[in-house]
Write an enzyme that holds these catalytic residues in place. Structure first.
Site, PDB file in Angstrom:
ATOM      1  CG  ASN A 318      49.006  44.296  39.375  1.00 35.76           C
ATOM      2  OD1 ASN A 318      48.157  43.632  38.541  1.00 35.76           O
ATOM      3  ND2 ASN A 318      49.572  45.029  38.908  1.00 35.76           N
ATOM      4  CG  HIS A 400      45.432  39.703  38.168  1.00 37.98           C
ATOM      5  ND1 HIS A 400      44.848  39.782  36.979  1.00 37.98           N
ATOM      6  CD2 HIS A 400      46.288  40.628  38.251  1.00 37.98           C
ATOM      7  CE1 HIS A 400      45.135  41.013  35.935  1.00 37.98           C
ATOM      8  NE2 HIS A 400      46.137  41.854  37.200  1.00 37.98           N
ATOM      9  CG  HIS A 410      53.379  41.413  34.670  1.00 40.61           C
ATOM     10  ND1 HIS A 410      53.688  41.972  36.142  1.00 40.61           N
ATOM     11  CD2 HIS A 410      53.067  42.123  34.211  1.00 40.61           C
ATOM     12  CE1 HIS A 410      53.289  43.067  35.563  1.00 40.61           C
ATOM     13  NE2 HIS A 410      52.081  43.009  34.986  1.00 40.61           N
ATOM     14  CG  HIS A 437      49.536  39.982  36.108  1.00 40.17           C
ATOM     15  ND1 HIS A 437      49.394  41.321  36.706  1.00 40.17           N
ATOM     16  CD2 HIS A 437      50.925  39.826  35.967  1.00 40.17           C
ATOM     17  CE1 HIS A 437      50.244  41.928  37.203  1.00 40.17           C
ATOM     18  NE2 HIS A 437      50.889  40.871  36.942  1.00 40.17           N
TER      19      HIS A 437
END
Length: 571
Positions: A318, A400, A410, A437
């Protein structure tokens, strides 16, 4: 092409090792880089002259657990309070990132696998510019040439490649724009497997060639042919913790490195070079999510001592999105890295595959359409249909953001991607899934659709490379208030969260204790090493930065059972 290579070699011979027609190059000796190169060369030579069997274990050690003994009871290692949660970024004056190249001398050299007989090499020449008025460099002003061969300073082959620049432009008053140096990509072909090669890159017509570098090719695809060590890092950034991760990785002498997204964290900065560990808190009112693109150049210099000798395979995270004018995204990621997307039949560099010995790797894109009607899904079906498990028995997938994650950060963010692709990966017997991540470490039991499954893949999250956003500590099951609201989860393609309808978490979005599929979790910085023993046994090791270089944080044999699991056959 070969004539030009011979002419270049003769120029060196005639001048006693110096380039007769080249400008004198000022050499800046970096002791750490020199020691690294000597160590890597020693490793490469050792691998060249000794068989793989001499370097890896031929049978599993009995005191290391294996997936056959699982599933394992969930374990959480408390955070070590003597450690820091994070560290500061390296600044541009640090000796490991300062620009020493002059003129059109190559820098930021980066290797990547192509096909079993080919290797990509990329580099940058010329100075990037940042400011209100920038003037892009002309890629045609300098050649993209690689000379290479199996003898030091004896190059039997030469090949030309392509070059480009990219811009990061913002349509807002007061923001600085960026234009890159000239980025070169050249594909070396005709390479023999498991062979040591020496090479130089640059423009011989300008007298701007690099120093000599080297690499060793992967073993040929086959059921008993594997790289010795594969390094795995994620979310590394460019901090003092990153340097520890990098140095520990180098000590483990990888033949290949997987970079599972979030590379430089240039998007933690605004265009004037001011950075923060939390962009949204420090810069809440910027008209667009800004970046400071020179961080990419610093990162390329920092990584070069390893990336110029060991192929690195990257996938976007990201933090590579980096929006700019005209809704353009991922400009730096797409320009800077050559990956084998065309070789593997993919339409772009957001997803691709490659072989390394007896391993087939899937590099999947979580930030491009992954729905079952998408081009990526259709490509993945074709790619998996072409995998021959009698040649590449191991199947490893990387993207990811993790599908399985018990940290608050997340939590269940990519349920839509999991629901779209998990069944396809399971039916085709993916053995291991690697993600980043989450800035911590977590290893799962074999799992499929949130259910313990002896034939499911092992998922491992290793987003603990050391970036500036600091370590993740909290788990969604620590206390009720830490469980995210379903509506707050999701990604750019939708929200697919749901309450579990069965099992220990039935009726809830989060578990009330560590999930049964989460075998081991710990908040520490580190990296992973894969050692494939044979066609059924793979050794996974997680190394923590706070340990000595030989220390082990977590270790497990992943065992394929083709006689038991329908999706793990050799057919």
């Amino acid at each position: 092409m070969v004539v030009m290579a011979s002419e270049y070699r003769m120029l060196e011979d005639a001048s006693g090792g110096a380039r007769a027609s080249a400008k004198p190059r000022g050499h800046h000796v970096n002791l750490a880089a020199l020691l690294l190169v000597l160590m890597l060369l020693s490793c490469a030579v050792h691998r060249h002259f000794f068989s793989t069997a001499d370097l890896v274990q031929t049978r599993p050690e009995t005191d290391i657990p294996s997936t056959v003994e699982g599933p394992f009871a969930p374990r959480t290692v408390p955070f070590d309070g003597t450690l820091t949660l994070g560290s500061e970024d390296l600044n541009g004056s640090n000796p490991r990132v300062v620009r020493t190249a002059t003129g059109m001398e190559p820098e930021q050299i980066f290797l990547a696998l192509s096909t079993p007989d080919a290797m990509w090499v990329s580099w940058v020449t010329g100075e990037a510019q940042i400011g209100q008025n920038v003037e892009p460099l002309d890629p045609s002003s300098v050649a993209s040439v690689v000379v290479y061969g199996t003898g030091t300073n004896r190059y039997t082959d030469s090949v030309n490649g392509t070059s480009e620049i990219y811009n990061q432009l913002y349509p807002f008053e007061g923001l600085d724009n960026y234009t890159s140096g000239i980025i070169h990509h050249v594909r070396m072909t005709g390479l023999e497997p498991d062979t040591l090669y020496f090479y130089r890159v640059g423009d011989p017509y300008l007298g701007s060639m690099s120093d000599e570098h080297f690499f060793t090719t992967m073993p040929a695809p086959g059921p008993a042919s594997f790289p010795t060590r594969i390094g795995v890092i994620g979310d590394i950034g460019l901090t003092y913790n990153s340097t520890s991760t990098f140095d520990h990785l180098v000590q483990n002498r990888p033949d290949l490195v997987l970079m599972v997204g979030d590379l430089t964290y240039a998007d933690l900065y605004v265009t004037n070079g001011t950075g923060s560990s939390s962009y949204s808190q420090t810069f809440p009112d910027t008209p667009i999510h800004e970046t400071y693109q020179p961080r990419w150049d610093l990162w390329g210099r920092f990584m070069e001592p390893l990336t110029s000798s060991v192929p690195f395979m990257v996938i976007e995270g990201n933090h590579e999105k980096e929006p700019q004018m005209d809704n353009r995204t991922f400009a730096s990621y797409q320009a800077r890295f050559a990956v084998p997307f065309k070789e593997s039949g993919s339409p772009n560099s957001f997803y691709y595959s490659f072989d390394a010995g007896g391993i087939h790797f899937l590099m999947l894109g979580a930030y491009t359409d992954y729905s079952q009607s998408s081009a990526q899904y259709a490509w993945l079906e074709r790619d998996l249909a072409n995998v021959n498990r009698s040649v590449t028995p191991w199947l490893i997938a990387t993207w990811h953001p993790p599908w399985y994650n018990s940290y608050t950060a997340h939590y269940r963010e990519v349920e839509c991607m999991r629901m779209s692709m998990e069944d396809l990966l399971y039916q085709n017997g993916v053995d291991l899934v690697l993600n980043g991540h989450i800035h911590a470490y977590e290893r799962m039991n074999r799992v499929y659709n949130y259910t313990l499954d002896d034939c499911g893949p092992v998922h491992i999250t290793i987003g603990d490379g050391g970036n500036h956003e600091k370590i993740a500590l909290k788990h969604a099951d620590d206390e009720p208030g830490l469980c995210p609201d379903i509506s707050s989860t999701g990604d750019d393609f939708g929200t697919c969260g749901f309450n579990f309808d069965s099992g220990p978490a039935a009726g809830r979005f989060c578990w009330q204790s560590q999930p049964e599929w989460s075998a081991y979790r710990e908040a520490s910085f580190g990296h992973g090493i894969i050692e494939v023993i044979n066609s059924t046994h793979l050794l996974w090791t997680w190394h923590r930065n706070q340990d000595l270089f030989s220390g082990v944080g977590d270790q497990l044999y992943i065992v394929r059972q083709p006689g038991i699991c329908f999706n793990q056959s050799f057919e």
